[in-house]
Scaffold this active site. Structure first.
Site, PDB file in Angstrom:
ATOM      1  N   SER A 291       0.858  -1.278   0.047  1.00 46.17           N
ATOM      2  CA  SER A 291       0.168   0.018  -0.045  1.00 46.17           C
ATOM      3  C   SER A 291       0.735   1.322   0.011  1.00 46.17           C
ATOM      4  CB  SER A 291      -0.879   0.007   1.046  1.00 46.17           C
ATOM      5  OG  SER A 291      -2.024   1.049   1.025  1.00 46.17           O
ATOM      6  N   ASN A 292       0.294   2.393   0.425  1.00 45.02           N
ATOM      7  CA  ASN A 292       1.192   3.615   0.405  1.00 45.02           C
ATOM      8  C   ASN A 292       0.360   4.369   1.719  1.00 45.02           C
ATOM      9  OD1 ASN A 292      -1.106   5.493  -0.555  1.00 45.02           O
ATOM     10  ND2 ASN A 292      -0.868   3.671  -2.414  1.00 45.02           N
TER      11      ASN A 292
END
Ligand code: PMT
Length: 401
Positions: free
Chosen positions: A210-211
C-alpha cells in the site's frame, strides 16, 4: 472556507436533555464563520440557559417571543426573514408536533412558521416516543414539506435504555447544514465521483502492498463538492474516517475493486476526480496462508494493475492527481497527456505540510492548454475548492459547446 462563512443560521433549541450538546453545535457553527441566532422554547431553558448560547455565539439568545424592543420589527419575523437556514436541534416530540401542525406557540415554532429558509430538524427523545405513530406521522409531514430530518441515532438514552432517539453527532448535523446551504450551489444537479485513499494489494492473509494515503484529500473533495450542491459518490479505501454526511460511500480495498466501483459510478456521472493513490503493481499471486520466514532474500513477483482512468468514457470532466517527489511539473504534465485528463493537480510531496496524511496541501493545477496555476499551501478543503472552481468552468464550457 466552508460555505457557512457569513451565513445567517437560526438555531432552534427545544426541550430535551440533548439541548446541552447544541451549545457545541452553536460554537462550531460560529467558529466556521456563521452568524448564529439562537431561539429557545421555554422548555429548553429548563435544560440550558440562554447565557450558555450567548457565550459561544457572542449574540443574544431569545426565548421570550414578546421580547421585542418598542418600534422594532417583530423579533421572530426579523429572524425568520434574514435566516439562510433554520436548524432545530434537539427537536423534542412536542416540538415536532408543533412544527408539523404549524402551532406557533413559542420562539422556535413561531420562527419556523415565519421563515421560508431551508430547515434541518434533528429529533431527540426516548425511543418509545420516537417510534410512536404520532411522532412518525409528524416526521412524514415535515419530510413531505422538504424539511431535512437528521437522525436520531441508536444508543444509550437518558432513560438508561438503549434505543433509537439520541441526537445525531454535532459533526453529522454540521454536514447536514452545509449540504442544505449548498443545495443551490454551482454544482447543483451534477454527479461527482471522487476516489480516496491508498489501495491495498494482499501478499498473504496478513501483509499487503500500500502507500501512505490517508484519504484526507479525497474526503475534502467529496465534502467541498457536496457543499456546492453536487450529488457525490466517494470510492474509498479509508474506513477510519466517517463518510461525510450526504455522500454515498463505496468502500473498496484493491485496485480491481476501485476500478469496478469507479467505472460503475462514472456511468451516471458528470465529473471524476481521482485523488486516490492507486498501486501500479500487485503481487502476481496471493498466498493462501501466511508466508513463513525463510531465506535471507525474498523476491516478490509483481504484475501491473490496469490504469483505469483510461477506461473512463469521454464526456465526463476528468481530474487526476500526481504525487511527485522530483520533476514535479514535467511528470505531472506527462500524466495529464497520457491519461487524457482535463486537469491534473501536481502534488508536491516534498514540500513541508503537503502530500500524504497532512491537513494542508501544495499543488499546481495543470491543464492541456499549457495553463499552470501554482497554488500556495492551503487546507485540503480549500485546495478542493480551487479544483472545483475549475471543474465548474469546464462544465460550463462543455454546456456551451
Ligand atoms: O490521501 P492523503 O493523505 O490526503 O494524500 C493525498 C494524495 C497525496 C494521495 C493525493 O493528493 C495524490 O496526489 N494522489 C495521486 C497519487 C499518485 O501519485 O497517483 P499516480 O501518479 O500513481 O496516478 C496518477 C493518476 O492516475 C491519479 O489520479 C491516480 O488516481 C490515477 N491512477 C493511477 C494508477 C492506476 N492504476 N489507475 C489510476 O486511475
Amino acid at each position: 472556507m466552508y460555505n457557512l462563512t457569513e451565513r445567517n443560521v437560526v438555531l432552534g433549541v427545544t426541550g430535551s436533555i440533548a439541548a446541552y450538546k447544541t451549545a457545541d453545535l452553536a460554537s462550531k457553527l460560529t467558529q466556521a464563520g456563521a452568524r448564529v441566532d439562537v431561539v429557545m422554547s421555554s422548555e429548553a431553558t429548563r435544560f440550558v440557559s440562554p447565557l450558555t448560547f450567548e457565550g459561544v455565539t457572542g449574540r443574544r439568545a431569545y426565548s421570550d417571543m414578546f421580547d421585542t424592543p418598542p418600534g422594532a420589527a417583530e423579533l421572530h419575523i426579523e429572524l425568520a426573514r434574514r435566516a439562510d437556514i433554520l436548524v432545530v436541534a434537539p427537536a423534542a416530540a412536542t416540538s415536532l408536533a408543533r412544527l408539523a401542525l404549524g402551532l406557533a406557540e413559542e420562539m422556535v415554532s413561531l420562527t419556523a412558521l415565519a421563515t421560508r429558509a431551508p430547515m434541518v430538524v434533528c429529533p431527540a427523545m426516548d425511543s418509545q416516543m420516537f417510534e410512536h405513530a404520532a411522532t412518525q406521522a409528524n416526521l412524514e409531514i415535515l419530510r413531505a414539506r422538504g424539511v431535512h430530518i437528521v437522525g436520531p441515532e441508536e444508543g444509550r438514552l437518558a432513560s438508561g435504555q438503549m434505543g433509537r432517539g439520541r441526537l445525531s453527532e454535532v459533526e453529522t448535523i454540521l454536514g447536514a447544514v452545509r449540504q442544505a446551504l449548498g443545495r443551490d450551489g454551482d454544482l447543483a444537479g451534477k454527479k461527482v465521483v471522487v476516489s480516496a485513499g491508498g489501495t491495498r494489494e494482499a501478499i498473504d492473509p496478513v501483509r499487503f502492498i500500500s502507500n501512505h494515503s490517508s484519504g484526507k484529500m479525497g474526503f475534502a473533495l467529496a465534502e467541498a463538492a457536496r457543499d456546492r450542491g453536487a450529488d457525490v459518490s466517494l470510492v474509498s479505501t479509508v474506513t477510519t474516517m466517517p463518510c461525510p454526511y450526504g455522500v454515498a460511500l463505496a468502500p473498496v480495498e484493491t485496485v480491481a475493486q476501485m476500478r469496478e466501483a469507479v467505472l460503475a459510478a462514472c456511468r451516471e456521472a458528470d465529473v471524476l476526480i481521482m485523488a486516490a493513490a492507486v498501486s501500479d503493481y500487485r503481487p502476481a499471486e496471493r498466498a493462501e496462508q501466511k508466508v513463513k520466514k525463510g531465506p535471507e532474500r525474498w523476491a516478490l513477483d509483481l504484475v501491473k494493475n490496469p490504469d483505469f482512468l483510461l477506461e473512463v468514457p469521454d464526456g465526463l470532466v476528468k481530474v487526476g492527481f500526481a504525487a511527485e517527489s522530483e520533476e514535479l511539473l514535467a511528470n505531472a504534465r506527462q500524466k495529464l497527456q497520457a491519461k487524457r485528463l482535463d486537469l491534473i493537480a501536481a502534488n508536491n510531496i516534498a514540500a513541508e505540510g503537503s502530500g500524504f496524511g497532512t491537513d494542508t496541501n501544495k499543488v499546481t493545477l495543470l491543464s492541456p492548454d499549457g495553463d499552470e496555476d501554482d497554488l500556495p499551501l492551503m487546507s485540503k478543503y480549500d485546495v478542493a475548492g480551487r479544483i472545483l472552481d475549475r471543474v465548474v468552468q469546464m462544465l460550463e464550457g462543455k454546456a456551451r459547446r
